[in-house]
Design an enzyme around this catalytic site. Structure first.
Site, PDB file in Angstrom:
ATOM      1  N   SER A 348       0.807  -1.220   0.000  1.00  0.00           N
ATOM      2  CA  SER A 348       0.000   0.000   0.000  1.00  0.00           C
ATOM      3  C   SER A 348       0.838   1.267   0.000  1.00  0.00           C
ATOM      4  O   SER A 348       1.932   1.314   0.570  1.00  0.00           O
ATOM      5  CB  SER A 348      -0.915   0.013   1.227  1.00  0.00           C
ATOM      6  OG  SER A 348      -1.774  -1.111   1.241  1.00  0.00           O
ATOM      7  N   HIS A 435      -7.399   0.077   6.110  1.00  0.00           N
ATOM      8  CA  HIS A 435      -6.976  -1.307   6.363  1.00  0.00           C
ATOM      9  C   HIS A 435      -6.996  -1.652   7.855  1.00  0.00           C
ATOM     10  O   HIS A 435      -7.424  -2.752   8.228  1.00  0.00           O
ATOM     11  CB  HIS A 435      -5.589  -1.544   5.775  1.00  0.00           C
ATOM     12  CG  HIS A 435      -5.567  -1.576   4.282  1.00  0.00           C
ATOM     13  ND1 HIS A 435      -6.222  -2.542   3.556  1.00  0.00           N
ATOM     14  CD2 HIS A 435      -4.988  -0.748   3.364  1.00  0.00           C
ATOM     15  CE1 HIS A 435      -6.047  -2.321   2.258  1.00  0.00           C
ATOM     16  NE2 HIS A 435      -5.301  -1.236   2.127  1.00  0.00           N
TER      17      HIS A 435
END
Length: 496
Positions: A348, A435
């Site tokens: 990410s 997340h």
């Protein structure tokens, strides 16, 4: 004129009468000051009138210069909206009338559309008298056998007819598409016009119901999908721009998977999609994943699924969450197809890192301590080392040597930002917030994980892995609710 100005003017004139005629330029400042004191003050501009509410405009005869629809046109539009929610007409007829509204909207000017939003926001409110009566009845019924019924009646009384209007608009075939696009157009106006917030809140509530994950279909998007679908991937990809058809073909190769959530009323429009790479280890860089010339990975050896891009496609659905459900559903689907998969993680970006460090470089330098500060000063060639000089030395991170104190400092700052920085009790970084809110933990930082211009601009090229451990998702959520960000030992060791 106040007393001080009067005295100054009188004294100035007396002084000038005493000065010799050849004083010349020496008198210019005094003359200018006197002229300023005797010049009449310019009239102050009248403040702009506050915008009228739709209620005031509906009662008026003439419109103001900044109003798009005249009072008469506004009354006609209100009547058209009220006809849509008329309880005496069927759902089908209400939908037909809503279709006519959508046709008008398509041809309307931006300011005319704004007037429609205002009508929907201000004129379709709950009946205050009915709500007060229901509230009193509920208060009287608390603790009795009628409490449950009174509570239901209270909730019904507080529901605005605005909700009914949105329901009727959703009836015609393109009604939901129309509403999603309408909200996307309206969202940028919320800060400048607070009157629209009631409509926005109502729409977000309705969309969260209509787009509940129970009504969504998970579908795989592959190279065999229609070209129009692949074009949507190219259009909506928000993390790593798709550069060409070869690029998108690489992302849909045999060792990749792409899944999206679809709604039955928007059958050819993915609401959100995720791109996955199947590998034998956790990825540390996006470069090989986007390498079009790289050979596909051996699926027989694949033990790890890397979620490297998640993109929402509909701005109008802001606030409606399906990302966490998408990741879970995709993990289950992949596990069924590839039983060897044991690890599910992301690769990410860290989009807020650079802007955060620019505001907190001084504080981070203090936390690093005197010894580290001296090493940083030598590496940066600045003594004393200021926050500005430190940031300048970090501006080209890809050129830093592996053992550079600047590189170690930057990595520690990234760990601090992700693992300790909270805003209103939530992780500061938007991707981390997503997340970690799903139950993941921060697993590993990757130097030069994204060496692209965008990656360097956002996060000095750093990327992060979030680990989805299915057995610990609930535990990690509980920690986050307590204000503790779940991190691995490797991340803890990077803290100052």
């Amino acid at each position: 004129m106040n007393a001080g100005s009067w005295i100054f003017r009188g004294a100035g004139r007396s002084l000038m009468s005493m000065m010799p005629a050849d004083a010349g330029s020496a008198l210019q400042p005094l003359r200018a000051a006197l002229a300023q004191q005797t010049r009449p003050a310019a009239p102050r501009a009248a403040p702009a009138p506050a915008p009228r509410s739709t209620g005031q405009r509906l009662q008026a005869t003439l419109r103001r210069d900044n109003e798009a629809l005249s009072p008469r046109a506004l009354r006609r539009m209100l009547a058209q909206l009220q006809a849509i929610v008329d309880p005496h007409v069927s759902e089908v007829e209400g939908g037909r009338r809503a279709q006519a509204l959508a046709d008008w909207y398509a041809a309307a000017a931006p300011q005319e559309r704004h007037d429609l939003w205002l009508l929907m926001s201000e004129q379709f409110v709950a009946d205050q008298k009915a709500a007060k009566v229901a509230q009193a009845q509920y208060a009287a019924a608390v603790g009795t056998a009628d409490e449950a019924v009174a509570e239901v009646r209270l909730r019904r009384a507080t529901v605005s007819p605005r909700r009914r209007l949105l329901q009727r608009i959703s009836v015609f075939p393109e009604g939901i598409r129309f509403l999603v696009d309408l909200r996307a157009e309206m969202l940028p106006q919320l800060k400048s016009d607070k009157r629209l917030q009631a409509l926005d809140v109502e729409m977000e509530y309705m969309f969260s119901t209509w787009f509940d994950v129970a009504f969504l279909e998970l579908r795989r998007i592959s190279w065999d999908s229609p070209a129009s679908m692949i074009e949507k991937l190219i259009k909506y990809e928000a993390v790593h721009d798709i550069r060409s058809w070869d690029d998108v073909k690489n992302r849909l190769d045999s060792d990749r998977r792409c899944y999206g959530f679809f709604h039955p009323r928007l059958p050819e429009e993915p609401l959100i999609f995720v791109e996955v790479a199947l590998m034998d280890e956790i990825a540390s860089s996006i470069t090989p994943l986007l390498d079009e010339a790289a050979a596909p990975a051996d699926l027989e050896k694949a033990t790890t699924a890397i979620f490297y891009s998640i993109s929402n496609t509909q701005t109008g659905l802001r606030g409606v969450s399906f990302g966490d459900s998408l990741i879970k559903r995709v993990a289950e689907t992949l596990k069924d197809e590839f039983p060897r998969l044991k690890t599910f993680a992301t690769l990410s970006p860290i989009p807020g890192l650079r802007s955060w460090l620019h505001k907190n470089a001084g504080a981070m330098l203090e936390q690093a301590g005197d010894k580290a500060g001296a090493e940083l000063a030598r590496a940066a060639g600045a003594k004393p080392l200021t926050a500005e000089a430190l940031l300048a030395a970090l501006d080209k991170p890809l050129a830093l040597e592996p053992k550079s104190p600047l590189r170690a400092f930057l990595t520690s700052c990234a760990a601090q930002y992700l693992g300790r920085e909270l805003q209103q009790g939530k992780p500061a970084d938007p991707v981390a917030r997503f997340h970690l809110g799903n139950g993941a933990r921060i697993e590993r930082l990757n130097w030069a994980g994204d060496p692209s211009g965008k990656g360097v601009k956002q996060s000095y090229g750093l990327m992060v892995n979030y680990l989805y451990d299915v057995k610990r998702l609930d535990k990690h959520r509980a920690l986050l609710a307590q204000g503790k960000i779940p991190v691995s030992r490797a991340i803890e060791e990077l803290y100052f």
